[in-house]
Design an enzyme around this catalytic site. Structure first.
Site, PDB file in Angstrom:
ATOM      1  N   SER A 162     -46.023  91.933  31.932  1.00 29.48           N
ATOM      2  CA  SER A 162     -46.297  90.913  30.916  1.00 29.48           C
ATOM      3  C   SER A 162     -45.261  89.818  31.071  1.00 29.48           C
ATOM      4  O   SER A 162     -44.206  90.024  31.690  1.00 29.48           O
ATOM      5  CB  SER A 162     -46.181  91.548  29.526  1.00 29.48           C
ATOM      6  OG  SER A 162     -46.161  90.577  28.505  1.00 29.48           O
ATOM      7  N   TYR A 175     -41.880  97.442  23.380  1.00 26.42           N
ATOM      8  CA  TYR A 175     -42.772  96.833  24.361  1.00 26.42           C
ATOM      9  C   TYR A 175     -41.988  96.012  25.383  1.00 26.42           C
ATOM     10  O   TYR A 175     -42.181  96.151  26.595  1.00 26.42           O
ATOM     11  CB  TYR A 175     -43.786  95.957  23.626  1.00 26.42           C
ATOM     12  CG  TYR A 175     -44.888  95.394  24.490  1.00 26.42           C
ATOM     13  CD1 TYR A 175     -46.073  96.089  24.665  1.00 26.42           C
ATOM     14  CD2 TYR A 175     -44.758  94.143  25.108  1.00 26.42           C
ATOM     15  CE1 TYR A 175     -47.099  95.568  25.440  1.00 26.42           C
ATOM     16  CE2 TYR A 175     -45.776  93.618  25.884  1.00 26.42           C
ATOM     17  CZ  TYR A 175     -46.950  94.342  26.056  1.00 26.42           C
ATOM     18  OH  TYR A 175     -47.954  93.825  26.831  1.00 26.42           O
TER      19      TYR A 175
END
Length: 280
Positions: A162, A175
């Site tokens: 990401s 995350y």
């Protein structure tokens, strides 16, 4: 609230899925992965489903992994793939897949989940779960498939990270740290695999148009009393020059390219599809 999209199986019968014929020396440009077997995690929806569809179009035989057994079965049936319903947060379930006894030429680590809270309030169990699914499981899967790739002299590992593997956002400690860790793991594999015909890369998108993200947009719109388009521009894409969500098919196309021919020298790299987010 934790939303979990990744996953695998507590027990299963394992059989060898080695293709009857070896991959062609000169791949068909229309089906460059013919004769290869690809394993995709988080394959029941979103990016994982798009990647599975694209790799199937490239000729790969598919092993699809997800926690949602019912939805996974539908995707697998549509693609003529094998479904492996499995909880990637359970190391024993990952081991039960028996991947050391199966042929896997391509591994796409995509499964993930999210939880939002300030560090002082972040549930330690949620933190650990996110790391198990998004960092420990990719390590376990790579550990199991690499020996076969080395033996055959060819393999492709692509890890979906990401922009948050390179940047931080508040309230996403688990995350962000898991994605940073996966970036590092990919580089280590790339260095160790050098000269063995195996590559390891990451694909790092920004916000992708998935059910999870679309749900977040709707929630933010209700919370702030503004339209969804305004949420995208002012909240979610505030740091992104290109003010639109990334489409799953865009991500899948890059994954397929990294798994195809003429990519032997592309390894240890992170490929950004973030609308310029990490350029700012």
């Amino acid at each position: 609230m934790v939303r979990r999209t990744g996953a695998a199986l507590a027990s299963c019968d394992v059989t060898d899925t080695t293709p009857a014929t070896p991959p062609d020396a000169e791949p068909d440009p229309r089906r460059p992965l013919a004769g290869r077997t690809a394993l995709v995690t988080g394959a029941a929806s979103g990016i994982g489903r798009a990647v599975a569809q694209r790799l199937a179009a490239a000729g790969a035989e598919l092993l699809l992994v997800d926690l949602d057994a019912d939805r996974l079965a539908g995707v697998a049936e549509a693609l003529g793939a094998e479904a492996l319903a499995c909880d990637l947060g359970d190391a024993d379930a990952v081991a039960a897949l028996g991947l050391r006894r199966r042929r896997v030429d391509v591994l796409v680590n995509n499964a993930g989940l999210q939880h939002v809270a300030p560090v002082e309030d972040f549930d330690p169990e949620r933190f650990a779960l996110i790391h198990r699914v998004m960092l420990h499981a990719p390590f376990l899967l790579a550990r199991d498939v690499l020996p076969g790739m080395y033996e055959r002299g060819w393999g492709r590992l692509v890890h979906l990270t990401s922009a948050h593997g390179h940047r931080a956002s508040a309230y996403k400690a688990a995350y962000v740290s898991a994605k940073h860790g996966l970036e590092g793991l990919s580089k280590v594999i790339a260095v160790e695999a050098a000269g063995r015909g195996v590559t390891s890369n990451t694909v790092a998108p920004g916000y992708v148009r998935t059910p999870l993200v679309e749900g977040q947009v709707a929630d933010q719109a209700r919370r702030h009393g503004i339209g969804e388009d305004e949420v995208l521009e002012r909240v979610m894409l505030a740091r992104t020059p290109v003010k639109r969500l990334v489409e799953p098919a865009e991500v899948a196309e890059l994954v397929a390219y990294l798994c195809g021919p003429h990519t032997d020298s592309i390894t240890g790299a992170s490929h950004h599809l973030d609308g310029g987010w990490t350029a700012t």
